[in-house]
Design a protein around this motif. Structure first.
Motif, PDB file in Angstrom:
ATOM      1  N   ALA A  56       0.822  -1.215   0.000  1.00  0.00           N
ATOM      2  CA  ALA A  56       0.000   0.000   0.000  1.00  0.00           C
ATOM      3  C   ALA A  56       0.855   1.264   0.000  1.00  0.00           C
ATOM      4  CB  ALA A  56      -0.930  -0.008   1.207  1.00  0.00           C
ATOM      5  N   SER A  57       2.136   1.158   0.406  1.00  0.00           N
ATOM      6  CA  SER A  57       2.990   2.344   0.536  1.00  0.00           C
ATOM      7  C   SER A  57       3.820   2.657  -0.706  1.00  0.00           C
ATOM      8  CB  SER A  57       3.940   2.162   1.728  1.00  0.00           C
ATOM      9  OG  SER A  57       4.924   1.180   1.437  1.00  0.00           O
ATOM     10  N   GLN A  58       3.806   1.808  -1.716  1.00  0.00           N
ATOM     11  CA  GLN A  58       4.627   1.990  -2.910  1.00  0.00           C
ATOM     12  C   GLN A  58       3.793   1.767  -4.167  1.00  0.00           C
ATOM     13  OE1 GLN A  58       7.986   2.807  -3.227  1.00  0.00           O
ATOM     14  NE2 GLN A  58       7.952   3.187  -1.038  1.00  0.00           N
ATOM     15  N   PRO A  59       4.133   2.442  -5.252  1.00  0.00           N
ATOM     16  CA  PRO A  59       3.357   2.264  -6.480  1.00  0.00           C
ATOM     17  C   PRO A  59       3.531   0.880  -7.118  1.00  0.00           C
ATOM     18  CG  PRO A  59       5.172   3.779  -6.857  1.00  0.00           C
ATOM     19  CD  PRO A  59       5.157   3.466  -5.393  1.00  0.00           C
ATOM     20  N   LYS A  60       4.727   0.327  -7.131  1.00  0.00           N
ATOM     21  CA  LYS A  60       4.990  -0.995  -7.727  1.00  0.00           C
ATOM     22  C   LYS A  60       6.049  -1.709  -6.904  1.00  0.00           C
ATOM     23  CE  LYS A  60       2.496  -1.360 -11.503  1.00  0.00           C
ATOM     24  NZ  LYS A  60       1.610  -2.459 -11.775  1.00  0.00           N
ATOM     25  N   MET A  61       5.704  -2.891  -6.395  1.00  0.00           N
ATOM     26  CA  MET A  61       6.616  -3.651  -5.538  1.00  0.00           C
ATOM     27  C   MET A  61       7.143  -4.881  -6.262  1.00  0.00           C
ATOM     28  SD  MET A  61       6.611  -2.057  -2.547  1.00  0.00           S
ATOM     29  CE  MET A  61       7.335  -3.232  -1.439  1.00  0.00           C
ATOM     30  N   ASP A  62       8.370  -5.250  -5.921  1.00  0.00           N
ATOM     31  CA  ASP A  62       8.950  -6.523  -6.342  1.00  0.00           C
ATOM     32  C   ASP A  62       9.027  -7.383  -5.089  1.00  0.00           C
ATOM     33  OD1 ASP A  62       9.669  -6.063  -9.206  1.00  0.00           O
ATOM     34  OD2 ASP A  62      10.795  -4.410  -8.308  1.00  0.00           O
ATOM     35  N   ILE A  63       8.438  -8.575  -5.160  1.00  0.00           N
ATOM     36  CA  ILE A  63       8.376  -9.472  -4.007  1.00  0.00           C
ATOM     37  C   ILE A  63       9.141 -10.744  -4.338  1.00  0.00           C
ATOM     38  CG2 ILE A  63       6.868 -10.765  -2.452  1.00  0.00           C
ATOM     39  CD1 ILE A  63       4.671  -8.688  -3.117  1.00  0.00           C
ATOM     40  N   PHE A  64      10.004 -11.136  -3.420  1.00  0.00           N
ATOM     41  CA  PHE A  64      10.817 -12.339  -3.577  1.00  0.00           C
ATOM     42  C   PHE A  64      10.580 -13.251  -2.387  1.00  0.00           C
ATOM     43  CE2 PHE A  64      12.922  -9.055  -5.982  1.00  0.00           C
ATOM     44  CZ  PHE A  64      13.327  -9.707  -7.132  1.00  0.00           C
ATOM     45  N   HIS A  65      10.157 -14.487  -2.665  1.00  0.00           N
ATOM     46  CA  HIS A  65       9.970 -15.491  -1.624  1.00  0.00           C
ATOM     47  C   HIS A  65      11.123 -16.492  -1.703  1.00  0.00           C
ATOM     48  CE1 HIS A  65       6.072 -14.016  -0.512  1.00  0.00           C
ATOM     49  NE2 HIS A  65       5.498 -14.354  -1.656  1.00  0.00           N
ATOM     50  N   ASP A  66      11.967 -16.487  -0.692  1.00  0.00           N
ATOM     51  CA  ASP A  66      13.045 -17.463  -0.572  1.00  0.00           C
ATOM     52  C   ASP A  66      12.475 -18.648   0.198  1.00  0.00           C
ATOM     53  OD1 ASP A  66      15.186 -19.045   0.211  1.00  0.00           O
ATOM     54  OD2 ASP A  66      16.459 -17.360   0.782  1.00  0.00           O
ATOM     55  N   GLU A 125      22.007 -18.586  -6.433  1.00  0.00           N
ATOM     56  CA  GLU A 125      22.819 -17.537  -7.056  1.00  0.00           C
ATOM     57  C   GLU A 125      21.969 -16.667  -7.986  1.00  0.00           C
ATOM     58  OE1 GLU A 125      26.469 -17.228 -10.244  1.00  0.00           O
ATOM     59  OE2 GLU A 125      26.419 -18.960  -8.904  1.00  0.00           O
ATOM     60  N   ASP A 126      21.152 -17.284  -8.828  1.00  0.00           N
ATOM     61  CA  ASP A 126      20.294 -16.528  -9.748  1.00  0.00           C
ATOM     62  C   ASP A 126      19.239 -15.721  -8.978  1.00  0.00           C
ATOM     63  OD1 ASP A 126      21.691 -17.566 -11.894  1.00  0.00           O
ATOM     64  OD2 ASP A 126      20.196 -19.098 -12.345  1.00  0.00           O
ATOM     65  N   PHE A 127      18.686 -16.329  -7.940  1.00  0.00           N
ATOM     66  CA  PHE A 127      17.675 -15.662  -7.127  1.00  0.00           C
ATOM     67  C   PHE A 127      18.266 -14.429  -6.443  1.00  0.00           C
ATOM     68  CE2 PHE A 127      15.404 -15.170  -3.049  1.00  0.00           C
ATOM     69  CZ  PHE A 127      14.102 -15.060  -3.481  1.00  0.00           C
ATOM     70  N   GLU A 128      19.402 -14.589  -5.810  1.00  0.00           N
ATOM     71  CA  GLU A 128      20.031 -13.461  -5.108  1.00  0.00           C
ATOM     72  C   GLU A 128      20.456 -12.372  -6.089  1.00  0.00           C
ATOM     73  OE1 GLU A 128      23.001 -15.064  -2.461  1.00  0.00           O
ATOM     74  OE2 GLU A 128      21.451 -15.876  -1.125  1.00  0.00           O
ATOM     75  N   ARG A 129      20.886 -12.760  -7.280  1.00  0.00           N
ATOM     76  CA  ARG A 129      21.215 -11.773  -8.316  1.00  0.00           C
ATOM     77  C   ARG A 129      19.961 -10.978  -8.687  1.00  0.00           C
ATOM     78  NH1 ARG A 129      22.633 -14.926 -12.263  1.00  0.00           N
ATOM     79  NH2 ARG A 129      24.747 -15.180 -11.480  1.00  0.00           N
ATOM     80  N   ALA A 130      18.837 -11.667  -8.821  1.00  0.00           N
ATOM     81  CA  ALA A 130      17.580 -10.997  -9.156  1.00  0.00           C
ATOM     82  C   ALA A 130      17.167 -10.019  -8.052  1.00  0.00           C
ATOM     83  CB  ALA A 130      16.475 -12.029  -9.398  1.00  0.00           C
ATOM     84  N   VAL A 131      17.324 -10.418  -6.800  1.00  0.00           N
ATOM     85  CA  VAL A 131      17.006  -9.509  -5.690  1.00  0.00           C
ATOM     86  C   VAL A 131      17.877  -8.258  -5.788  1.00  0.00           C
ATOM     87  CG1 VAL A 131      17.033  -9.187  -3.181  1.00  0.00           C
ATOM     88  CG2 VAL A 131      16.171 -11.342  -4.145  1.00  0.00           C
ATOM     89  N   ARG A 132      19.188  -8.438  -6.007  1.00  0.00           N
ATOM     90  CA  ARG A 132      20.102  -7.277  -6.133  1.00  0.00           C
ATOM     91  C   ARG A 132      19.692  -6.383  -7.294  1.00  0.00           C
ATOM     92  NH1 ARG A 132      23.910 -11.240  -5.155  1.00  0.00           N
ATOM     93  NH2 ARG A 132      24.510 -11.299  -7.345  1.00  0.00           N
ATOM     94  N   GLN A 133      19.340  -6.978  -8.423  1.00  0.00           N
ATOM     95  CA  GLN A 133      18.926  -6.188  -9.588  1.00  0.00           C
ATOM     96  C   GLN A 133      17.650  -5.398  -9.284  1.00  0.00           C
ATOM     97  OE1 GLN A 133      18.664  -9.262 -12.566  1.00  0.00           O
ATOM     98  NE2 GLN A 133      20.810  -9.051 -13.164  1.00  0.00           N
ATOM     99  N   ALA A 134      16.710  -6.011  -8.585  1.00  0.00           N
ATOM    100  CA  ALA A 134      15.476  -5.303  -8.226  1.00  0.00           C
ATOM    101  C   ALA A 134      15.776  -4.143  -7.278  1.00  0.00           C
ATOM    102  CB  ALA A 134      14.473  -6.268  -7.588  1.00  0.00           C
ATOM    103  N   VAL A 135      16.648  -4.376  -6.311  1.00  0.00           N
ATOM    104  CA  VAL A 135      17.021  -3.329  -5.354  1.00  0.00           C
ATOM    105  C   VAL A 135      17.654  -2.147  -6.087  1.00  0.00           C
ATOM    106  CG1 VAL A 135      18.633  -2.780  -3.470  1.00  0.00           C
ATOM    107  CG2 VAL A 135      17.219  -4.853  -3.352  1.00  0.00           C
ATOM    108  N   GLU A 136      18.492  -2.440  -7.074  1.00  0.00           N
ATOM    109  CA  GLU A 136      19.204  -1.391  -7.803  1.00  0.00           C
ATOM    110  C   GLU A 136      18.352  -0.718  -8.877  1.00  0.00           C
ATOM    111  OE1 GLU A 136      22.613  -3.576  -9.186  1.00  0.00           O
ATOM    112  OE2 GLU A 136      23.469  -3.693  -7.170  1.00  0.00           O
ATOM    113  N   SER A 137      17.202  -1.290  -9.186  1.00  0.00           N
ATOM    114  CA  SER A 137      16.345  -0.739 -10.243  1.00  0.00           C
ATOM    115  C   SER A 137      15.393   0.309  -9.669  1.00  0.00           C
ATOM    116  CB  SER A 137      15.549  -1.855 -10.915  1.00  0.00           C
ATOM    117  OG  SER A 137      14.574  -2.363 -10.019  1.00  0.00           O
ATOM    118  N   LYS A 138      14.821   1.083 -10.561  1.00  0.00           N
ATOM    119  CA  LYS A 138      13.766   2.014 -10.169  1.00  0.00           C
ATOM    120  C   LYS A 138      12.484   1.215  -9.974  1.00  0.00           C
ATOM    121  CE  LYS A 138      15.762   5.923 -12.500  1.00  0.00           C
ATOM    122  NZ  LYS A 138      15.678   6.939 -13.530  1.00  0.00           N
ATOM    123  N   PRO A 139      11.601   1.663  -9.074  1.00  0.00           N
ATOM    124  CA  PRO A 139      10.345   0.929  -8.856  1.00  0.00           C
ATOM    125  C   PRO A 139       9.585   0.695 -10.161  1.00  0.00           C
ATOM    126  CG  PRO A 139      10.603   2.647  -7.211  1.00  0.00           C
ATOM    127  CD  PRO A 139      11.714   2.839  -8.222  1.00  0.00           C
TER     128      PRO A 139
END
Length: 148
Positions: A56-66, A125-139
């Protein structure tokens, strides 16, 4: 019995069946980590209440379930999470899952049908890379590319 703590921004819920952690490495990125048996809907409910508030606090979220350490994704928990994720879909940019168990993969695949597709990762490794890419990307700009 349920134990709850918050340390350095990571919320942790522990029951006899397992442990759920949830944190936000960026304002538009949510990561959950579950280990054990997602047997009942109690931990799923706690996760969804928190996710709903964050979405509810952000326009577009990326969610990762480990969920590599999840041994079982029971129907009650899966149904609750899926049903509550459907109305959030317009505010979710991506929803990705790392799995280790074939049973968990099957449960996520069933949820994926209702949610219109969930990228699955079987490589940490691929999952953690994706999390890093999402963190570094714009929403709203991250695009998952799992290599399952």
């Amino acid at each position: 019995m349920l134990a709850h703590s918050v340390v350095n921004g990571t919320r942790t819920w522990t029951t006899p069946n397992g442990e759920l952690q949830l944190w936000t490495p960026a304002p538009h990125v949510i990561v959950t980590k579950f280990q054990g048996t997602m047997f009942d809907a109690h931990l799923a409910h706690l996760a969804m209440v928190t996710i709903e508030g964050l979405v509810a606090s952000q326009p577009k979220m990326d969610i990762f379930h480990d969920w590599e350490g999840m041994e079982l994704y029971a129907t009650e928990a899966r149904t609750l999470m899926t049903d509550r994720a459907v109305p959030l879909a317009p505010r979710i940019n991506s929803l990705s899952v790392l799995f280790g168990s074939k049973v968990v993969r099957m449960g996520v695949s069933m949820a994926s049908l209702k949610l219109g597709g969930i990228p699955l990762y079987n490589s940490r490794e691929d999952f953690e890379r994706a999390v890093r890419q999402a963190v570094e990307s714009k929403p709203g700009t991250f695009k998952p590319t799992p290599r399952e």
